[in-house]
Structures are given as C-alpha cells and as structure tokens.
Write an enzyme that holds these catalytic residues in place. Sequence first.
Site, mmCIF file in Angstrom:
data_model
loop_
_atom_site.group_PDB
_atom_site.id
_atom_site.type_symbol
_atom_site.label_atom_id
_atom_site.label_comp_id
_atom_site.label_asym_id
_atom_site.label_seq_id
_atom_site.Cartn_x
_atom_site.Cartn_y
_atom_site.Cartn_z
ATOM 1 N N SER A 122 -1.365 5.772 3.818
ATOM 2 C CA SER A 122 -1.044 5.469 2.606
ATOM 3 C C SER A 122 -2.377 5.969 1.757
ATOM 4 O O SER A 122 -2.307 6.696 0.609
ATOM 5 C CB SER A 122 -0.838 4.090 2.077
ATOM 6 O OG SER A 122 -1.751 3.119 2.651
ATOM 7 N N TYR A 168 -4.563 -4.975 -5.767
ATOM 8 C CA TYR A 168 -4.496 -6.060 -4.500
ATOM 9 C C TYR A 168 -4.057 -5.242 -3.236
ATOM 10 O O TYR A 168 -4.706 -5.321 -2.222
ATOM 11 C CB TYR A 168 -3.299 -6.838 -4.980
ATOM 12 C CG TYR A 168 -3.285 -7.771 -6.131
ATOM 13 C CD1 TYR A 168 -4.026 -9.053 -6.030
ATOM 14 C CD2 TYR A 168 -3.071 -7.375 -7.356
ATOM 15 C CE1 TYR A 168 -4.346 -9.911 -7.107
ATOM 16 C CE2 TYR A 168 -3.375 -8.294 -8.492
ATOM 17 C CZ TYR A 168 -4.160 -9.483 -8.520
ATOM 18 O OH TYR A 168 -4.250 -10.282 -9.479
ATOM 19 N N LYS A 176 5.982 4.340 17.485
ATOM 20 C CA LYS A 176 4.645 4.681 17.359
ATOM 21 C C LYS A 176 3.360 3.729 16.865
ATOM 22 O O LYS A 176 2.473 3.452 17.346
ATOM 23 C CB LYS A 176 4.171 6.099 16.256
ATOM 24 C CG LYS A 176 4.430 5.586 14.745
ATOM 25 C CD LYS A 176 3.459 5.407 14.197
ATOM 26 C CE LYS A 176 3.772 4.801 12.685
ATOM 27 N NZ LYS A 176 2.682 4.482 11.961
ATOM 28 N N ARG A 219 -3.256 0.020 10.326
ATOM 29 C CA ARG A 219 -3.264 -1.401 10.201
ATOM 30 C C ARG A 219 -2.795 -1.638 11.711
ATOM 31 O O ARG A 219 -3.412 -2.728 12.265
ATOM 32 C CB ARG A 219 -2.122 -2.118 9.509
ATOM 33 C CG ARG A 219 -2.646 -2.287 8.035
ATOM 34 C CD ARG A 219 -2.484 -1.100 7.125
ATOM 35 N NE ARG A 219 -0.900 -0.784 7.228
ATOM 36 C CZ ARG A 219 -0.122 -1.211 6.352
ATOM 37 N NH1 ARG A 219 -0.401 -1.935 5.446
ATOM 38 N NH2 ARG A 219 1.163 -0.561 6.617
ATOM 39 N N ASN A 220 -2.031 -0.780 12.282
ATOM 40 C CA ASN A 220 -1.627 -1.158 13.937
ATOM 41 C C ASN A 220 -2.727 -0.727 14.721
ATOM 42 O O ASN A 220 -3.254 -1.419 15.698
ATOM 43 C CB ASN A 220 -0.440 -0.518 14.088
ATOM 44 C CG ASN A 220 0.916 -0.967 13.553
ATOM 45 O OD1 ASN A 220 1.322 -1.749 13.929
ATOM 46 N ND2 ASN A 220 1.117 -0.262 12.540
ATOM 47 N N ALA A 249 0.904 -1.177 -0.040
ATOM 48 C CA ALA A 249 0.006 -0.141 -0.116
ATOM 49 C C ALA A 249 0.858 1.423 -0.105
ATOM 50 O O ALA A 249 0.527 2.072 -0.743
ATOM 51 C CB ALA A 249 -0.893 0.122 1.150
ATOM 52 N N THR A 292 -1.803 7.919 13.132
ATOM 53 C CA THR A 292 -1.731 6.573 13.400
ATOM 54 C C THR A 292 -2.669 6.056 14.481
ATOM 55 O O THR A 292 -3.445 5.146 14.651
ATOM 56 C CB THR A 292 -0.506 5.942 13.425
ATOM 57 O OG1 THR A 292 0.308 6.439 12.662
ATOM 58 C CG2 THR A 292 -0.553 4.391 13.582
ATOM 59 N N GLU A 346 3.413 -3.476 11.535
ATOM 60 C CA GLU A 346 4.592 -3.885 11.956
ATOM 61 C C GLU A 346 4.798 -3.713 13.481
ATOM 62 O O GLU A 346 5.779 -4.396 14.198
ATOM 63 C CB GLU A 346 5.469 -2.548 11.429
ATOM 64 C CG GLU A 346 5.348 -2.564 9.996
ATOM 65 C CD GLU A 346 6.530 -3.331 9.371
ATOM 66 O OE1 GLU A 346 6.916 -4.440 10.210
ATOM 67 O OE2 GLU A 346 7.005 -3.195 8.168
#
Length: 332
Positions: free
Chosen positions: A141, A48, A192, A256-257, A11, A249, A282
């Site tokens: 992203s 994708y 972070k 995602r986190n 991404a 974030t 991550e």
Amino acid sequence: MKNITVLGAGAWGTAFGQVLADAGNTVTMWAIEPEIVTDIHEHHRNSYRLPSVEQLPANMDATGDRAQAVANADIIVVAIAAQFARIALAEFKDLIPSTALVVSLMKGIERTTGKRMDEVVRESLNLPAERFVAISGPNLSKQVADRQPAATVVGCADIANARTVAQACETKYFKPFVTTDVIGLEMCGSLKNVVALAVGMARGAGYGENTAAMIETRGLAELTALGKAAGADPKTFAGLAGVGDLVATCGSPLSRNYTFGANLGKGLSVEEATKASNGVAEGVPTTDAVVALGRQLGVPTPLASAMSNVLTRGISCADMLGELFGGDITEE
Ligand SMILES: NC(=O)C1=CN([C@@H]2O[C@H](COP(=O)(O)OP(=O)(O)OC[C@H]3O[C@@H](n4cnc5c(N)ncnc54)[C@H](O)[C@@H]3O)[C@@H](O)[C@H]2O)C=CC1
Ligand SMILES: O=C(CO)COP(=O)(O)O
C-alpha cells in the site's frame, strides 16, 4: 468517470481510493472509525492508517453513514480485514444498488468456514458471480500511495465487468490486467500471506537467501496445488497475483505478514507480534483455514501445517523448517 465507494479506510483501502481518485472517479470512503472519517473529510488525510500521504485528492471524501456511502455507487470496493468482512457486509446487504459491481481487495480465507472472500462477499450481499470482482497483485500500500509504478490483476466471471473495473483504476502509475480466474486470484492473495509469514520468520531468525528462496518456491508449489484443486487456472500462479505478489510480500518489511513472521523469528510470541503489527496480518487466521482446506481437497499443505504449529503450538523457526525438510525424497 464513476462514483466509487470504498468500504474500509485502512492502509490499502485508502491507497486504492487514491488510485481511483487519480483515475478521475468520484471516491467516497466509508469507515467504521469516526476519527478516520473526520480526518479524511475535514483534512484530506488518513493519518491513522496511511500517514505517509500528506494530502489525499480533492475528489476523495468520507462518510460514516452506510446508506449515504453506497446510495449512488457504480462500484463498491471492499477493503475490510477478511475475518470481519461477513459481519461488516451484512449491514450493507439491503443498501447497495442492484446494478453496482462489488470489488474485493481482501486477501484472506474465513477461518470459521474455510471460504474464500469471493464466496463470503457473494453470500453476504446475495450477489451474482458476474457482479463480483477480485483484485490481487503485488501492491504494497505505501508504495502505491507513493505513486510508484505497480500492476495488478482484476478478475470477474464476466470479463466485460473486469474491464470496467480495470478501466476505473488505471492510472499512469497503476496498470491493471484482467482475467476470469477469480478463484486463482483469491487463492494467490490468501496463500502468499502464509508463505510471507514463514519467510519473515526465517529472516527474523537470521537465515539468508537460500532459505527464503526455498520457502517461497515450495510455498508457490503448495499454493498452486491447492489452487488447482479448488478450480483455479494454474497460469494465474505464475503471474502478477502469484509469483509477483510472493516476490513483493516475501521481500519487504512493508508487508505486515512478513514483519509479523520476522518478529516471531526474533523470539516474540504470537501475542507480542500481534501487538507490534501495523495493521492486519491476514496470514495469521488464514493459516489454519489453509490447512483445513488442504484436508478437504486432499492436498498436502506442509508449509501451512508447519506455520500452524508455530502459531498454535509455538514451535521454533528451526522446528518449522525441520517440518518442511521432513518426509521422503520426492520429485520436485
Ligand atoms: N496493505 C496492503 O499493502 C494490501 C492489503 N491488501 C488486503 O486488503 C485488506 C485490507 O488491508 P488494509 O487496508 O491494508 O488493512 P488495515 O489493517 O490497514 O485495515 C483494515 C480495515 O478493516 C476494517 N475493519 C476491521 N473490522 C471491521 C468491522 N467489523 N467493520 C468494518 N470495518 C472493519 C478496519 O476498520 C480497517 O479499515 C486485507 O485483506 C489485506 O490483505 C491487499 C493488497 C495490499
Ligand atoms: O498484499 C500485500 C502486497 O501485495 C500486502 O501485504 P501485507 O498484508 O502483508 O502487508
């Protein structure tokens, strides 16, 4: 205008490739997935990993051939899941031009070694410090891919090389700043994600703004202390890559986190949250690396330690927060 190769068409690799193309560069994406290479090469899409973009710029192409990907590159950008960077870069070691700058977009710490991505990339490619550049900042992203205004920080031991990369990624909607504090950028970006896991977990469990603000602020204190001990400039933590990225974030389901944490807070197991994740979170492998780094540097890491207990022992959100509240009353 430069020839720029992006290794990893996830991404962020793809969204950043579009930034570089919008800035007027010729961009070659390399990906390990043949279907993504074909999608970008034939359809100018990455359905994708970045389906929200209907048409990637015409000056952006893709190849699955490593040698062809990097042969004429002035700048090589690495956007691979951090735990796989070393193994993936080994294949490029003898291929990259001797003058190319290598840029890392990755935000993680290698679990098996406790090393930052600047260390992993430089070791893997036998790269001198002045040719390594880190980019880190509040850059979700999808929003960058939508060309919403955003800023980032470009760091290199040689400020002239940081400026070269900053110029190459400056567009009307994407504003780079420069620094020589590579360690600070690496520590901000990696840590972070651990904080975002904890905030997401609290939110998923139904807690509100006070709890989120507590975790973010104590998380910032933890990552600043650890960063300083690792040699970073404390100013970096108050900037875009530190506070800025924490705000973005820890406040967005696009992360995602954050989402991984939120799913844990809703009662999913680590395995279930991993399956539900839309890309690499991550913070998950980085959490234990942070705890180990804290021990090595003599810096307490209460938040990372509590999150490690969530990830490895399955403690609840209430117990994770209880660990944060443990200990004596101290000065803030
Ligand atoms: N998505 C975002 O908003 C942002 C992500 N980042 C960081 O950028 C890095 C990449 O993130 P995304 O592209 O979003 O992740 P992603 O999950 O969408 O893609 C990960 C990429 O790593 C590649 N990869 C994994 N193992 C590999 C191997 N053995 N060999 C070659 N390639 C391999 C995958 O093929 C894929 O292209 C991460 O470190 C992330 O923290 C940084 C800023 C923003
Ligand atoms: O780093 C990011 C935004 O700056 C993206 O965060 P996630 O990896 O959690 O999606």
